[in-house]
Write an enzyme that holds these catalytic residues in place. Structure first.
Site, short mmCIF file in Angstrom:
data_model
loop_
_atom_site.label_atom_id
_atom_site.label_comp_id
_atom_site.label_asym_id
_atom_site.label_seq_id
_atom_site.Cartn_x
_atom_site.Cartn_y
_atom_site.Cartn_z
N ALA A 73 -52.34 -4.41 22.14
CA ALA A 73 -51.43 -5.52 21.84
C ALA A 73 -51.03 -6.23 23.12
O ALA A 73 -51.04 -5.64 24.21
CB ALA A 73 -50.19 -5.00 21.12
N ASP A 74 -50.70 -7.50 22.98
CA ASP A 74 -50.22 -8.27 24.13
C ASP A 74 -49.23 -9.31 23.63
O ASP A 74 -49.42 -9.91 22.56
CB ASP A 74 -51.38 -8.98 24.84
N THR A 75 -48.15 -9.50 24.39
CA THR A 75 -47.09 -10.41 23.97
C THR A 75 -46.75 -11.37 25.09
O THR A 75 -46.70 -10.98 26.26
CB THR A 75 -45.83 -9.61 23.58
N GLY A 110 -50.50 -10.76 20.26
CA GLY A 110 -51.87 -10.54 19.84
C GLY A 110 -52.06 -9.08 19.48
O GLY A 110 -51.40 -8.21 20.03
#
Length: 200
Positions: A73-75, A110
Protein backbone atom coordinates in the site's frame (compact mmCIF):
# COMPACT_ATOMS: atom_id res chain seq x y z
CA UNK A 1 -11.91 -22.00 -1.32
CA UNK A 2 -10.91 -23.66 1.95
CA UNK A 3 -7.39 -24.24 0.63
CA UNK A 4 -6.97 -20.58 -0.25
CA UNK A 5 -8.13 -19.56 3.23
CA UNK A 6 -4.94 -21.15 4.55
CA UNK A 7 -2.74 -19.11 2.23
CA UNK A 8 -0.27 -17.00 4.23
CA UNK A 9 -0.91 -13.26 4.19
CA UNK A 10 2.10 -10.94 4.21
CA UNK A 11 1.91 -7.19 4.80
CA UNK A 12 4.70 -5.39 2.92
CA UNK A 13 4.70 -2.44 5.29
CA UNK A 14 6.13 -1.25 8.60
CA UNK A 15 3.17 1.10 9.19
CA UNK A 16 1.60 0.58 12.64
CA UNK A 17 -1.68 1.92 11.24
CA UNK A 18 -1.87 -0.69 8.48
CA UNK A 19 -0.90 -3.43 10.94
CA UNK A 20 -3.70 -2.38 13.30
CA UNK A 21 -6.26 -2.31 10.48
CA UNK A 22 -5.36 -5.84 9.36
CA UNK A 23 -5.54 -7.03 12.96
CA UNK A 24 -9.00 -5.48 13.27
CA UNK A 25 -10.16 -7.72 10.41
CA UNK A 26 -9.12 -10.82 12.35
CA UNK A 27 -6.59 -11.82 9.71
CA UNK A 28 -3.52 -13.84 10.59
CA UNK A 29 -0.54 -12.30 8.83
CA UNK A 30 3.17 -11.62 9.02
CA UNK A 31 4.98 -8.31 8.62
CA UNK A 32 7.70 -7.99 6.00
CA UNK A 33 8.46 -4.30 5.34
CA UNK A 34 9.34 -3.52 1.75
CA UNK A 35 12.69 -2.02 0.80
CA UNK A 36 11.46 -1.01 -2.66
CA UNK A 37 12.54 2.23 -4.31
CA UNK A 38 9.80 4.80 -3.67
CA UNK A 39 10.84 7.40 -6.23
CA UNK A 40 8.24 8.25 -8.86
CA UNK A 41 7.65 10.25 -12.01
CA UNK A 42 6.11 13.59 -10.94
CA UNK A 43 4.40 13.75 -14.33
CA UNK A 44 2.21 10.80 -13.36
CA UNK A 45 -1.15 11.43 -11.72
CA UNK A 46 -1.42 10.80 -7.95
CA UNK A 47 -3.68 7.81 -8.55
CA UNK A 48 -1.11 6.29 -10.92
CA UNK A 49 1.77 6.95 -8.52
CA UNK A 50 0.16 5.30 -5.48
CA UNK A 51 -0.82 2.25 -7.52
CA UNK A 52 2.68 1.86 -8.97
CA UNK A 53 4.31 2.23 -5.56
CA UNK A 54 1.87 -0.15 -3.88
CA UNK A 55 2.60 -2.79 -6.53
CA UNK A 56 6.36 -2.17 -6.34
CA UNK A 57 6.32 -2.66 -2.56
CA UNK A 58 4.29 -5.87 -2.81
CA UNK A 59 6.48 -7.24 -5.61
CA UNK A 60 9.66 -6.48 -3.65
CA UNK A 61 8.44 -8.64 -0.77
CA UNK A 62 6.76 -11.32 -2.91
CA UNK A 63 10.10 -12.42 -4.35
CA UNK A 64 11.10 -13.72 -0.91
CA UNK A 65 8.26 -16.26 -0.73
CA UNK A 66 7.11 -19.41 -2.53
CA UNK A 67 3.45 -18.93 -1.63
CA UNK A 68 1.19 -16.36 -0.04
CA UNK A 69 -0.77 -13.19 -0.69
CA UNK A 70 1.38 -10.08 -0.33
CA UNK A 71 -0.30 -6.74 0.43
CA UNK A 72 1.37 -3.50 -0.60
CA UNK A 73 0.00 0.00 0.00
CA UNK A 74 1.02 3.59 -0.54
CA UNK A 75 -0.64 6.82 0.58
CA UNK A 76 -0.15 10.44 -0.44
CA UNK A 77 -1.70 13.79 0.35
CA UNK A 78 -2.41 16.16 -2.53
CA UNK A 79 -3.27 19.85 -2.19
CA UNK A 80 -4.12 21.82 -5.34
CA UNK A 81 -2.23 19.32 -7.47
CA UNK A 82 0.88 19.29 -5.26
CA UNK A 83 1.99 16.18 -3.41
CA UNK A 84 2.76 16.71 0.27
CA UNK A 85 5.01 14.01 1.69
CA UNK A 86 6.29 13.35 5.20
CA UNK A 87 7.86 16.40 6.87
CA UNK A 88 11.62 16.47 7.35
CA UNK A 89 11.37 18.61 10.49
CA UNK A 90 9.05 20.72 12.63
CA UNK A 91 9.36 23.71 10.32
CA UNK A 92 8.27 21.74 7.27
CA UNK A 93 5.38 20.24 9.25
CA UNK A 94 4.31 23.76 10.25
CA UNK A 95 4.45 24.91 6.62
CA UNK A 96 2.38 21.94 5.41
CA UNK A 97 -0.29 22.29 8.08
CA UNK A 98 -0.45 26.04 7.53
CA UNK A 99 -1.25 25.36 3.89
CA UNK A 100 -3.75 22.60 4.63
CA UNK A 101 -5.70 24.48 7.32
CA UNK A 102 -9.04 25.79 6.13
CA UNK A 103 -8.63 24.00 2.79
CA UNK A 104 -9.82 20.80 1.11
CA UNK A 105 -7.18 18.27 0.07
CA UNK A 106 -7.32 14.74 -1.32
CA UNK A 107 -5.74 11.63 0.14
CA UNK A 108 -4.92 8.81 -2.30
CA UNK A 109 -4.20 5.27 -1.12
CA UNK A 110 -2.97 2.72 -3.63
CA UNK A 111 -3.39 -0.99 -2.94
CA UNK A 112 -1.84 -4.10 -4.48
CA UNK A 113 -2.28 -7.76 -3.62
CA UNK A 114 0.00 -10.29 -5.32
CA UNK A 115 -0.48 -14.06 -5.30
CA UNK A 116 3.09 -15.29 -4.97
CA UNK A 117 2.26 -18.69 -6.47
CA UNK A 118 1.42 -17.45 -9.96
CA UNK A 119 2.26 -13.73 -9.86
CA UNK A 120 -1.32 -12.62 -10.45
CA UNK A 121 -2.12 -9.23 -8.94
CA UNK A 122 -5.02 -6.96 -8.10
CA UNK A 123 -4.13 -3.27 -8.12
CA UNK A 124 -6.32 -0.25 -7.43
CA UNK A 125 -6.77 2.87 -5.35
CA UNK A 126 -9.25 4.98 -3.40
CA UNK A 127 -9.37 8.76 -3.03
CA UNK A 128 -10.97 10.73 -0.20
CA UNK A 129 -11.43 14.48 0.17
CA UNK A 130 -10.50 15.89 3.57
CA UNK A 131 -11.84 19.24 4.80
CA UNK A 132 -9.47 20.65 7.40
CA UNK A 133 -10.81 23.27 9.76
CA UNK A 134 -9.16 26.70 10.11
CA UNK A 135 -6.21 26.49 12.51
CA UNK A 136 -4.24 29.19 14.29
CA UNK A 137 -0.43 29.07 14.27
CA UNK A 138 -0.59 28.30 18.00
CA UNK A 139 -2.80 25.24 17.46
CA UNK A 140 -0.51 23.99 14.68
CA UNK A 141 2.60 24.41 16.85
CA UNK A 142 0.94 22.66 19.79
CA UNK A 143 -0.02 19.73 17.56
CA UNK A 144 3.50 19.49 16.13
CA UNK A 145 4.89 19.46 19.68
CA UNK A 146 3.09 16.13 20.25
CA UNK A 147 5.43 14.55 17.68
CA UNK A 148 2.56 12.92 15.81
CA UNK A 149 3.09 14.68 12.44
CA UNK A 150 6.68 13.51 11.94
CA UNK A 151 6.15 10.28 10.00
CA UNK A 152 2.83 11.15 8.39
CA UNK A 153 2.13 12.25 4.84
CA UNK A 154 0.72 15.76 5.02
CA UNK A 155 1.94 16.07 8.63
CA UNK A 156 -1.18 14.76 10.37
CA UNK A 157 -2.81 11.50 11.45
CA UNK A 158 -6.60 11.38 11.21
CA UNK A 159 -6.69 8.29 13.44
CA UNK A 160 -4.84 10.10 16.21
CA UNK A 161 -4.80 13.61 17.64
CA UNK A 162 -5.00 14.88 14.06
CA UNK A 163 -8.69 13.98 14.13
CA UNK A 164 -9.42 17.27 15.90
CA UNK A 165 -7.95 19.17 12.94
CA UNK A 166 -10.45 17.69 10.47
CA UNK A 167 -13.90 19.14 9.89
CA UNK A 168 -15.25 16.36 7.65
CA UNK A 169 -14.31 13.91 4.90
CA UNK A 170 -15.91 12.87 1.62
CA UNK A 171 -15.15 9.23 0.99
CA UNK A 172 -13.51 6.36 2.82
CA UNK A 173 -12.00 7.03 6.25
CA UNK A 174 -9.61 4.07 5.98
CA UNK A 175 -8.15 5.48 2.79
CA UNK A 176 -7.00 8.48 4.82
CA UNK A 177 -5.52 6.18 7.48
CA UNK A 178 -3.56 4.41 4.74
CA UNK A 179 -5.31 1.13 3.89
CA UNK A 180 -8.66 1.04 2.03
CA UNK A 181 -10.13 -1.90 3.94
CA UNK A 182 -13.21 -2.56 1.77
CA UNK A 183 -11.09 -2.62 -1.39
CA UNK A 184 -8.62 -4.94 0.32
CA UNK A 185 -11.41 -7.36 1.23
CA UNK A 186 -12.55 -7.36 -2.41
CA UNK A 187 -9.05 -8.12 -3.65
CA UNK A 188 -8.50 -10.91 -1.10
CA UNK A 189 -11.85 -12.42 -2.05
CA UNK A 190 -10.77 -12.55 -5.69
CA UNK A 191 -7.90 -14.77 -4.54
CA UNK A 192 -10.26 -17.01 -2.57
CA UNK A 193 -9.73 -15.53 0.88
CA UNK A 194 -13.02 -14.47 2.44
CA UNK A 195 -12.35 -12.03 5.29
CA UNK A 196 -15.73 -12.70 6.91
CA UNK A 197 -15.11 -16.47 6.97
CA UNK A 198 -11.57 -16.14 8.34
CA UNK A 199 -12.67 -13.72 11.05
CA UNK A 200 -15.22 -16.15 12.55
Amino acid sequence: MAVKDLTPVILASSSPRRKELLESLGLSFRLHPSKADETFDPQDSPSTIVQKLAYRKAADVARHYDKGLVIGADTMVVLNGEILGKPKDDQEAFEMLSRLQGEVHTVYSGLAVIDVTDGQACVGYQATKVHMRPLTPEVIKTYIATGEPMDKAGSYAIQGLGAILVDKIEGDYFTVVGLPVALLAQFLHQFGLNVLTVAR
